[in-house]
Design an enzyme around this catalytic site. Structure first.
Site, short mmCIF file in Angstrom:
data_model
loop_
_atom_site.label_atom_id
_atom_site.label_comp_id
_atom_site.label_asym_id
_atom_site.label_seq_id
_atom_site.Cartn_x
_atom_site.Cartn_y
_atom_site.Cartn_z
N TYR A 1 0.86 -1.18 0.00
CA TYR A 1 0.00 0.00 0.00
C TYR A 1 0.89 1.23 0.00
O TYR A 1 1.71 1.41 0.91
CB TYR A 1 -0.88 -0.04 1.25
N LEU B 1 0.93 5.07 0.16
CA LEU B 1 0.26 6.34 0.44
C LEU B 1 1.26 7.36 0.98
O LEU B 1 1.41 8.44 0.43
CB LEU B 1 -0.88 6.13 1.44
N GLY C 1 -8.10 -1.15 8.27
CA GLY C 1 -6.70 -1.33 8.65
C GLY C 1 -6.45 -0.92 10.09
O GLY C 1 -5.63 -1.54 10.79
N GLN D 1 1.29 -8.44 46.45
CA GLN D 1 0.10 -7.66 46.12
C GLN D 1 0.35 -6.63 45.03
O GLN D 1 -0.48 -6.45 44.14
CB GLN D 1 -0.41 -6.96 47.39
N HIS E 1 9.38 -8.73 34.38
CA HIS E 1 10.42 -9.74 34.20
C HIS E 1 11.78 -9.27 34.69
O HIS E 1 12.74 -10.06 34.69
CB HIS E 1 10.53 -10.11 32.71
N GLU F 1 -1.06 3.70 10.12
CA GLU F 1 -2.51 3.69 9.83
C GLU F 1 -3.18 4.96 10.37
O GLU F 1 -4.34 4.96 10.76
CB GLU F 1 -3.20 2.44 10.42
N SER G 1 -1.50 8.24 12.81
CA SER G 1 -0.96 8.29 14.17
C SER G 1 -2.09 8.47 15.18
O SER G 1 -3.20 8.90 14.84
CB SER G 1 0.04 9.45 14.31
N GLU H 1 -2.36 10.67 17.35
CA GLU H 1 -2.76 12.08 17.39
C GLU H 1 -3.81 12.37 16.30
O GLU H 1 -4.77 13.12 16.53
CB GLU H 1 -1.54 12.98 17.21
#
Length: 378
Positions: free
Chosen positions: A121, A123, A239, A276, A336, A361, A363, A365
């Site tokens: 694609y 763009l 998308g 906890q 971890h 796709e 942002s 924002e």
């Protein structure tokens, strides 16, 4: 909508079985060696994952958008990079299936749906970024052909794909002057930049695509001249859901890994999972993923129904899901400790892969801007 049907559960199980055998065991190696597993993509295509929501008439699977996000979440649990490329490929297949004529569908969709041929694609352009309506790659009519000049950037699959759906300017009328054109690989004047060195997504190539007097027939145009921007935006609605699902899959894999690790890791007199503060962190991670999944499924349902609020919901879901996936993956590394920073555990890869989902796709924002503008216009 929050309980899977028997058919959907069978679909999830099939994808999980495939991904756990064909993708997951190789994900770290592919990342480290920058290997693009075209053979595995063809295996996915043989199972119907190359044209998930394209019509069955030309080889697509004809599934719903809700089915689709289930598939991408499972694929991304094995490897967000490969899942994300399959998402982009499917977006291109849908554009051709939705906006092409029967001759174009018959020519391209079957090979794309099987993933015997891959798609890219085109763009985004250098210096343009989020302002897609300002693109400058130009297609000029010359007899029965278009002659294309310009360059695209950040193109997934570039150099390996068989076709490129290119958004090119055919008139100086802003977003109304953009046309969608299918450019096959191998045509004179089509070339590619070097494979980009990236933070993540290393198992799929990302290159610039350069058009130097590339000539393709007018019959390669999708839809009417000047309709390309609308085609691009409609493709991105789906998308965005797909990439949101990929983020959830990566985040879910990181959470599952964390739970297993904390059960067997002892410190301060017992398993870490009995602490906890650790339980609180796990609860927050699960809550973020579940909340994002609920919004994503709602948006997928809206897109299936062509609901009036589908665009807004897709933008909201993309933003929330990609933020949640990255946040959970980052938290998993912290849980971890030093081991989370090691490549062999796979968590740092998930985090690196998911970071770009907050950018591509559209942002996050831009997602906020879309939602805000819709609210202002209501």
């Amino acid at each position: 909508m929050f309980e899977l049907t028997e058919e959907q559960q069978a679909l999830v199980d099939m994808v999980r079985d495939f991904a756990s055998v064909a993708i997951a065991p190789h994900a770290i190696e592919w990342d480290q060696t920058k290997h693009f597993p075209v053979d595995v993509l063809r295996e996915a295509g043989a199972l119907g994952m190359g044209g998930i929501y394209a019509e069955e008439r030309f080889g697509g699977s004809g599934l719903s958008r809700l089915d689709t996000v289930l598939i991408f979440e499972e694929l991304a649990k094995a490897d967000p990079t490969i899942a994300a490329y399959i998402s982009i490929h499917n977006m291109v297949v849908w554009m051709i299936d939705e906006f092409g004529n029967d001759v174009q569908r018959a020519e391209w969709v079957p090979a794309l749906a099987s993933m015997e041929m891959l798609a890219s694609y085109c763009l985004t352009e250098p210096g343009v970024g989020s302002d897609a309506g300002a693109l400058s790659t130009r297609a000029v009519r010359d007899g029965d052909d278009y002659v294309i000049n310009g360059a695209k950037q950040f193109t997934s699959g570039a150099g390996a794909s068989g076709i490129y759906v290119v958004m090119a300017r055919t008139a100086d009328t802003g977003s109304r002057g953009i046309t969608a054109i299918v450019v096959p690989a191998g045509v004179d004047g089509l070339s590619f930049g070097a494979n980009e060195k990236k933070m993540g997504w290393n198992a799929q190539p990302t290159r610039s695509v350069i058009f130097d007097n590339v000539r393709v027939p007018l019959t390669n145009r999708l839809g009417e001249e000047g309709s390309g921007f609308g085609i691009a935006m409609k493709g991105l609605n789906g998308g965005r859901l797909n990439i949101g699902a990929c983020s959830l899959g990566g985040g879910q894999a990181a959470l599952t890994s964390s739970i297993a690790y904390l059960k067997q890791r002892t410190a301060f007199g017992g398993p870490l999972i009995e602490q906890q503060t650790v339980l609180f962190q796990l609860a927050d991670m699960e809550t973020e993923l579940q909340a994002a999944r609920a919004l994503l499924w709602r948006a997928a349902d809206a897109l299936d129904r062509n609901a009036p609020d589908a665009v807004k919901l897709c933008a909201m879901a993309k933003r929330v899901a990609t933020d949640a996936g990255f946040t959970v993956a980052n938290s998993a590394i912290q849980l971890h400790g030093g081991y989370g920073y090691l490549a062999e555990y796979g968590l740092e890869k998930i985090m690196r892969d998911l970071r770009v989902h907050q950018i591509l796709e559209g942002s996050n924002e831009i997602m906020r801007l879309i939602v805000g503008r819709i609210l202002a216009d209501e």
